[in-house]
Design a protein around this motif. Structure first.
Motif, short mmCIF file in Angstrom:
data_model
loop_
_atom_site.label_atom_id
_atom_site.label_comp_id
_atom_site.label_asym_id
_atom_site.label_seq_id
_atom_site.Cartn_x
_atom_site.Cartn_y
_atom_site.Cartn_z
N LEU A 1 0.93 -1.20 -0.21
CA LEU A 1 0.15 -0.03 -0.03
C LEU A 1 0.85 1.26 -0.05
O LEU A 1 0.62 2.24 -0.75
CB LEU A 1 -0.98 0.08 1.22
CG LEU A 1 -1.82 1.29 1.24
CD1 LEU A 1 -3.02 1.01 0.38
CD2 LEU A 1 -2.39 1.30 2.74
N VAL A 2 1.73 1.44 0.91
CA VAL A 2 2.64 2.38 0.96
C VAL A 2 3.63 2.68 0.09
O VAL A 2 3.78 3.82 -0.85
CB VAL A 2 3.26 2.63 2.45
CG1 VAL A 2 4.23 3.86 2.54
CG2 VAL A 2 2.34 2.42 3.65
N TYR A 3 4.35 1.91 -0.17
CA TYR A 3 5.87 1.90 -1.08
C TYR A 3 5.46 1.42 -2.70
O TYR A 3 5.91 2.51 -3.64
CB TYR A 3 6.89 1.06 -0.54
CG TYR A 3 7.33 1.48 0.71
CD1 TYR A 3 8.30 2.67 0.78
CD2 TYR A 3 7.30 0.96 2.00
CE1 TYR A 3 8.86 3.10 2.01
CE2 TYR A 3 7.76 1.09 3.14
CZ TYR A 3 8.39 2.35 3.34
OH TYR A 3 8.83 2.85 4.36
N LEU A 4 4.70 0.50 -2.84
CA LEU A 4 4.41 0.15 -4.38
C LEU A 4 3.34 0.88 -4.90
O LEU A 4 3.46 1.48 -5.96
CB LEU A 4 4.39 -1.37 -4.46
CG LEU A 4 5.62 -2.22 -3.99
CD1 LEU A 4 5.20 -3.56 -4.16
CD2 LEU A 4 6.77 -1.81 -4.71
N MET A 5 2.27 1.23 -4.27
CA MET A 5 1.15 1.86 -4.75
C MET A 5 1.36 3.44 -5.09
O MET A 5 0.83 4.26 -5.58
CB MET A 5 -0.39 1.40 -4.12
CG MET A 5 -0.73 0.23 -4.48
SD MET A 5 -1.97 -0.65 -3.39
CE MET A 5 -3.34 0.07 -4.23
N LEU B 1 -1.42 -5.25 -7.71
CA LEU B 1 -0.54 -5.53 -6.37
C LEU B 1 -1.48 -5.93 -5.44
O LEU B 1 -0.93 -6.73 -4.46
CB LEU B 1 -0.31 -3.98 -6.09
CG LEU B 1 1.05 -3.43 -6.96
CD1 LEU B 1 1.23 -1.98 -6.76
CD2 LEU B 1 2.21 -4.34 -6.79
N ILE B 2 -2.73 -5.61 -5.34
CA ILE B 2 -3.53 -5.95 -4.03
C ILE B 2 -3.76 -7.47 -4.19
O ILE B 2 -3.43 -8.22 -3.28
CB ILE B 2 -4.89 -5.27 -4.08
CG1 ILE B 2 -4.76 -3.77 -3.81
CG2 ILE B 2 -5.87 -5.96 -3.21
CD1 ILE B 2 -5.78 -2.90 -3.91
N VAL B 3 -3.91 -7.80 -5.46
CA VAL B 3 -4.02 -9.55 -5.49
C VAL B 3 -2.76 -10.09 -5.11
O VAL B 3 -2.90 -11.15 -4.52
CB VAL B 3 -4.35 -9.83 -7.19
CG1 VAL B 3 -4.26 -11.51 -7.44
CG2 VAL B 3 -5.84 -9.37 -7.32
N LEU B 4 -1.75 -9.73 -5.56
CA LEU B 4 -0.32 -10.26 -5.15
C LEU B 4 -0.37 -10.35 -3.60
O LEU B 4 0.22 -11.17 -3.03
CB LEU B 4 0.78 -9.59 -5.77
CG LEU B 4 1.08 -9.99 -7.43
CD1 LEU B 4 2.10 -8.89 -7.86
CD2 LEU B 4 1.70 -11.45 -7.34
N ALA B 5 -0.73 -8.88 -3.07
CA ALA B 5 -0.33 -9.01 -1.52
C ALA B 5 -1.45 -9.86 -0.88
O ALA B 5 -0.83 -10.80 0.13
CB ALA B 5 -0.69 -7.43 -1.14
N LEU B 6 -2.69 -10.09 -1.35
CA LEU B 6 -3.45 -11.25 -0.71
C LEU B 6 -2.79 -12.55 -0.88
O LEU B 6 -2.83 -13.30 0.22
CB LEU B 6 -4.91 -10.87 -1.44
CG LEU B 6 -5.60 -9.83 -0.97
CD1 LEU B 6 -6.94 -9.65 -1.67
CD2 LEU B 6 -5.79 -9.64 0.48
N ALA B 7 -2.55 -12.98 -1.95
CA ALA B 7 -1.99 -14.13 -2.31
C ALA B 7 -0.82 -14.36 -1.30
O ALA B 7 -0.68 -15.61 -0.70
CB ALA B 7 -1.29 -14.34 -3.81
#
Lengths: 213, 120
Positions: A206-210, B59-65
């Motif tokens: 959330l913080v660094y990549l997005m 990115l959210i999908v990868l984080a949840l995975a």
């Protein structure tokens, strides 16, 4: 289907007379109860982090004319610190596994590795914070930076207290050996450490990549 | 199929019980998958591999995975009957976390769009 046959089928699927802590076979063993209680504490900690994540998500655009995320973040350093924390989660797991198998020396080796990787993570984070403050991008600069320092700083404080607890536990293993009480504390500590890595997955995404590209 | 010798115990999160040989393997598989997910996130964020508006979703999908990998391989939360209590507690935690984050973002976005524009 009558209640009697439904009950009968459940009993065939899971023999409840053998299921400790679920109505059969007496209360659950102490280590199960202790770890479950600690698991509830960890989930409440996650709820606290969710408030900080929400604050960051809401405020990340309010930079008050100050520096923005892409100008401040160095993704190469973030990647290195992410790897440090991930590897320390792995060595922590292997270390507790060695403790469960009554190999105190192996445990101490992996605990020292875990400590070193956690300390490396904290060092990278502290350097990043110091660099930002030196550039005039401290938590007082904007709402974005206040919420950034609160979220990432709270995670860092958790890592630091985890390291202190690890030193304390290593001393206990050295002096008391791997008795059941020490093993229970180790188990709880490993839950805490794995949970910190899960929070960090949220932070770097959330913080660094997005925000940082 | 059913083994009458096996005691269905509550299982502590973080410990693989009854399967002592699988544990080192489990941690190593988890580490491998987590490293792959981390590298994928950093690549997706910094390149044009994904269609640009889809990057946050990716990115959210990868984080949840990755969180799933951590829960299964490091905390050993499985779908078996002995993880029921841990999974139920986790499900409640996830519900609260989702309500707090999604609710805040939703409400504040609404407030922002209803504010009068600031005169420049």
């Amino acid at each position: 289907m009558t209640i009697a046959t439904a009950l009968d089928r459940t009993l065939t699927a899971v023999p409840t007379e053998l299921a400790h802590g679920r109505g059969g076979g007496g209360p659950a063993p102490k280590r199960i109860v202790v770890a479950y209680g600690f698991w509830i504490f960890i989930l409440s900690d996650m709820v606290m982090f969710s408030a900080l994540f929400a604050a960051y998500a809401v405020l990340s655009g309010n930079n008050a004319g100050g520096p923005t995320a892409p100008e401040l973040f160095n993704l190469r350093n973030v990647f290195i610190s992410t790897m440090c924390l991930l590897l320390s989660s792995y060595t922590c797991g292997i270390g507790v596994l060695s403790a469960e198998r009554e190999q105190p020396t192996l445990f101490l080796v992996f605990a020292i590795l875990t400590f070193a990787l956690g300390a490396a993570f904290l060092f990278i984070e502290a350097t990043e914070f110091a660099g930002m403050v030196a550039k005039g991008a401290g938590p007082w600069r904007s709402a974005f930076l206040s919420s950034f320092f609160t979220l990432v700083g709270t995670h860092g404080v958790h890592v630091a207290s985890g390291l202190v607890a690890l030193v304390y536990l290593m001393a206990q293993v050295r002096t008391h050996g791997l008795r059941p009480a020490v093993l229970r504390r180790l188990l709880c500590w490993s839950l805490f450490w794995h949970a910190l890595d899960i929070v960090w997955v949220g932070v770097f995404t959330l913080v660094y990549l997005m925000g940082g590209h | 199929m059913h083994n009458p010798e096996r005691v269905f115990d509550d299982r502590t999160p973080g410990v693989e019980e009854h399967e002592p040989t699988a544990s080192y393997l489990s941690y190593s598989v988890g580490l491998g998958l987590a490293i792959i997910a981390t590298i994928a996130s950093f690549i997706v964020a910094q390149t044009n591999l994904l269609w640009a508006p889809g990057i946050p979703v990716g990115l959210i999908v990868l984080a949840l995975a990755q969180i799933g990998v951590h829960l299964v391989f490091f905390l050993h939360l499985g779908s078996g009957p002995d993880s029921t209590n841990n999974i139920l507690a986790l499900a409640f935690g996830v519900l609260i976390v989702f309500l707090v984050i999604a609710g805040s973002v939703w409400i504040i976005a609404n407030l922002n769009s209803n504010l009068m524009p600031i005169p420049q």
